[in-house]
Design a protein around this motif. Structure first.
Motif, short mmCIF file in Angstrom:
data_model
loop_
_atom_site.label_atom_id
_atom_site.label_comp_id
_atom_site.label_asym_id
_atom_site.label_seq_id
_atom_site.Cartn_x
_atom_site.Cartn_y
_atom_site.Cartn_z
N ASP A 117 36.49 1.10 -85.70
CA ASP A 117 35.58 0.00 -86.04
C ASP A 117 34.14 0.29 -85.66
OD1 ASP A 117 36.47 -0.16 -83.37
OD2 ASP A 117 36.04 -2.31 -83.25
N ASP A 123 28.31 -2.79 -91.39
CA ASP A 123 28.74 -4.18 -91.26
C ASP A 123 28.04 -4.77 -90.03
OD1 ASP A 123 30.01 -6.61 -91.12
OD2 ASP A 123 32.03 -5.81 -91.42
N TYR A 126 29.66 -7.78 -88.16
CA TYR A 126 30.80 -7.44 -87.30
C TYR A 126 30.33 -6.73 -86.04
CZ TYR A 126 34.64 -5.01 -85.19
OH TYR A 126 35.52 -4.53 -84.26
N ARG A 130 31.15 -7.76 -82.33
CA ARG A 130 31.87 -6.85 -81.43
C ARG A 130 31.11 -6.69 -80.11
NH1 ARG A 130 32.66 -1.78 -79.52
NH2 ARG A 130 34.80 -0.96 -79.64
N SER A 161 36.98 -14.71 -89.58
CA SER A 161 36.90 -13.30 -89.94
C SER A 161 37.41 -13.08 -91.36
CB SER A 161 37.72 -12.46 -88.96
OG SER A 161 37.76 -11.11 -89.37
N ASN A 165 35.11 -11.62 -94.33
CA ASN A 165 35.44 -10.36 -94.98
C ASN A 165 35.64 -10.51 -96.48
OD1 ASN A 165 35.31 -9.00 -92.58
ND2 ASN A 165 37.52 -8.98 -92.23
#
Length: 241
Positions: A117, A123, A126, A130, A161, A165
């Motif tokens: 990831d 992204d 995200y 994170r 999420s 997405n």
């Protein structure tokens, strides 16, 4: 034949008993022939703390422990779904927890292992999320909450999420090529194995001025996926449950 096996992205949960059954058969069968097993994240669909009394978690821990006790060590790198998996589960399962990037040397190859990831740098939403949830103080605060509240928060986060997405392009959710090269050159290696993107493939690339390879594990949706590393080869192998 000496070999080491890699898997990722099983997303185990009580709602998918076929995947659980397939994994248990894998642990009792193919995995027993390996020198070691590496699980590169998202073993579970969600993880809200080692104190969660979910029966599936104990079942999986004991099955992994049985593999370890048979002489096959098991190593784990956290994924984006189970980054809160902790030392209590590791002790119960006999797994060794690894950092988010780990170099291993196998049969003459140095290989960079990671969930994957962190390579998806396009992204931005995200990556910001994170960075936030990996702050130790926030994790401590979350794990101090009552279990029923953690379950609600986790369910809300998964729903958010999924909605987020659905509006993102596939390209944004894939790895950034420059991030891949940067990781290989930072660690001075020619091999990388990761999961996360659910796009199984072995990609020939170039890094450090030499041929390199990015090996991507598939998710366990309708079949299993593993990478087998031997002295002779690195193989991506799909197999039925």
């Amino acid at each position: 034949m000496a070999m080491t096996l890699f898997i990722a992205d099983l997303h185990l949960c009580s709602e998918e008993p076929a995947i659980t059954a397939g994994f248990l058969r894998f642990l009792a069968g193919r995995a027993r022939e390996a020198d070691a097993l590496y699980i590169l994240g998202d073993l579970f669909e969600a993880w809200i703390g080692d104190d969660d009394p979910e029966l599936l978690h104990r079942q999986i821990a004991l099955a992994i422990k049985d593999l370890v006790d048979s002489g096959v060590p098991c190593f784990f790198i956290h994924g984006n779904r189970d980054f809160l998996l902790g030392k209590r589960f590791a002790r119960l399962s006999g797994m060794t927890l690894l950092p988010e990037e780990k170099i291993v040397e196998l049969y003459g190859r140095k290989i960079l292992l990671l969930h994957g990831d962190t390579l998806c740098t396009d992204d931005h939403g995200y990556q910001a999320f994170r960075k936030k949830v990996h702050q130790p103080w926030l994790q401590w605060l979350f794990l101090a909450l009552p279990l029923f509240i953690r379950k609600r928060v986790a369910a809300k986060m998964r729903a958010d999420s999924k909605a987020s997405n659905s509006s993102k392009s596939m390209a944004i959710m894939d790895v950034n090529p420059h991030a891949v090269i940067d990781a290989l050159e930072r660690h001075q290696v020619q091999w990388m194995i990761h999961g996360h993107t659910h796009r199984p493939e072995i990609h020939p690339i170039s890094a450090n001025g030499k041929p390199a390879f990015r090996c991507v594990l598939g998710a366990w949706h309708t079949q299993g996926s593993m990478i087998k590393v031997t002295a002779e080869d690195v193989e991506l192998i799909p197999f039925s449950f």
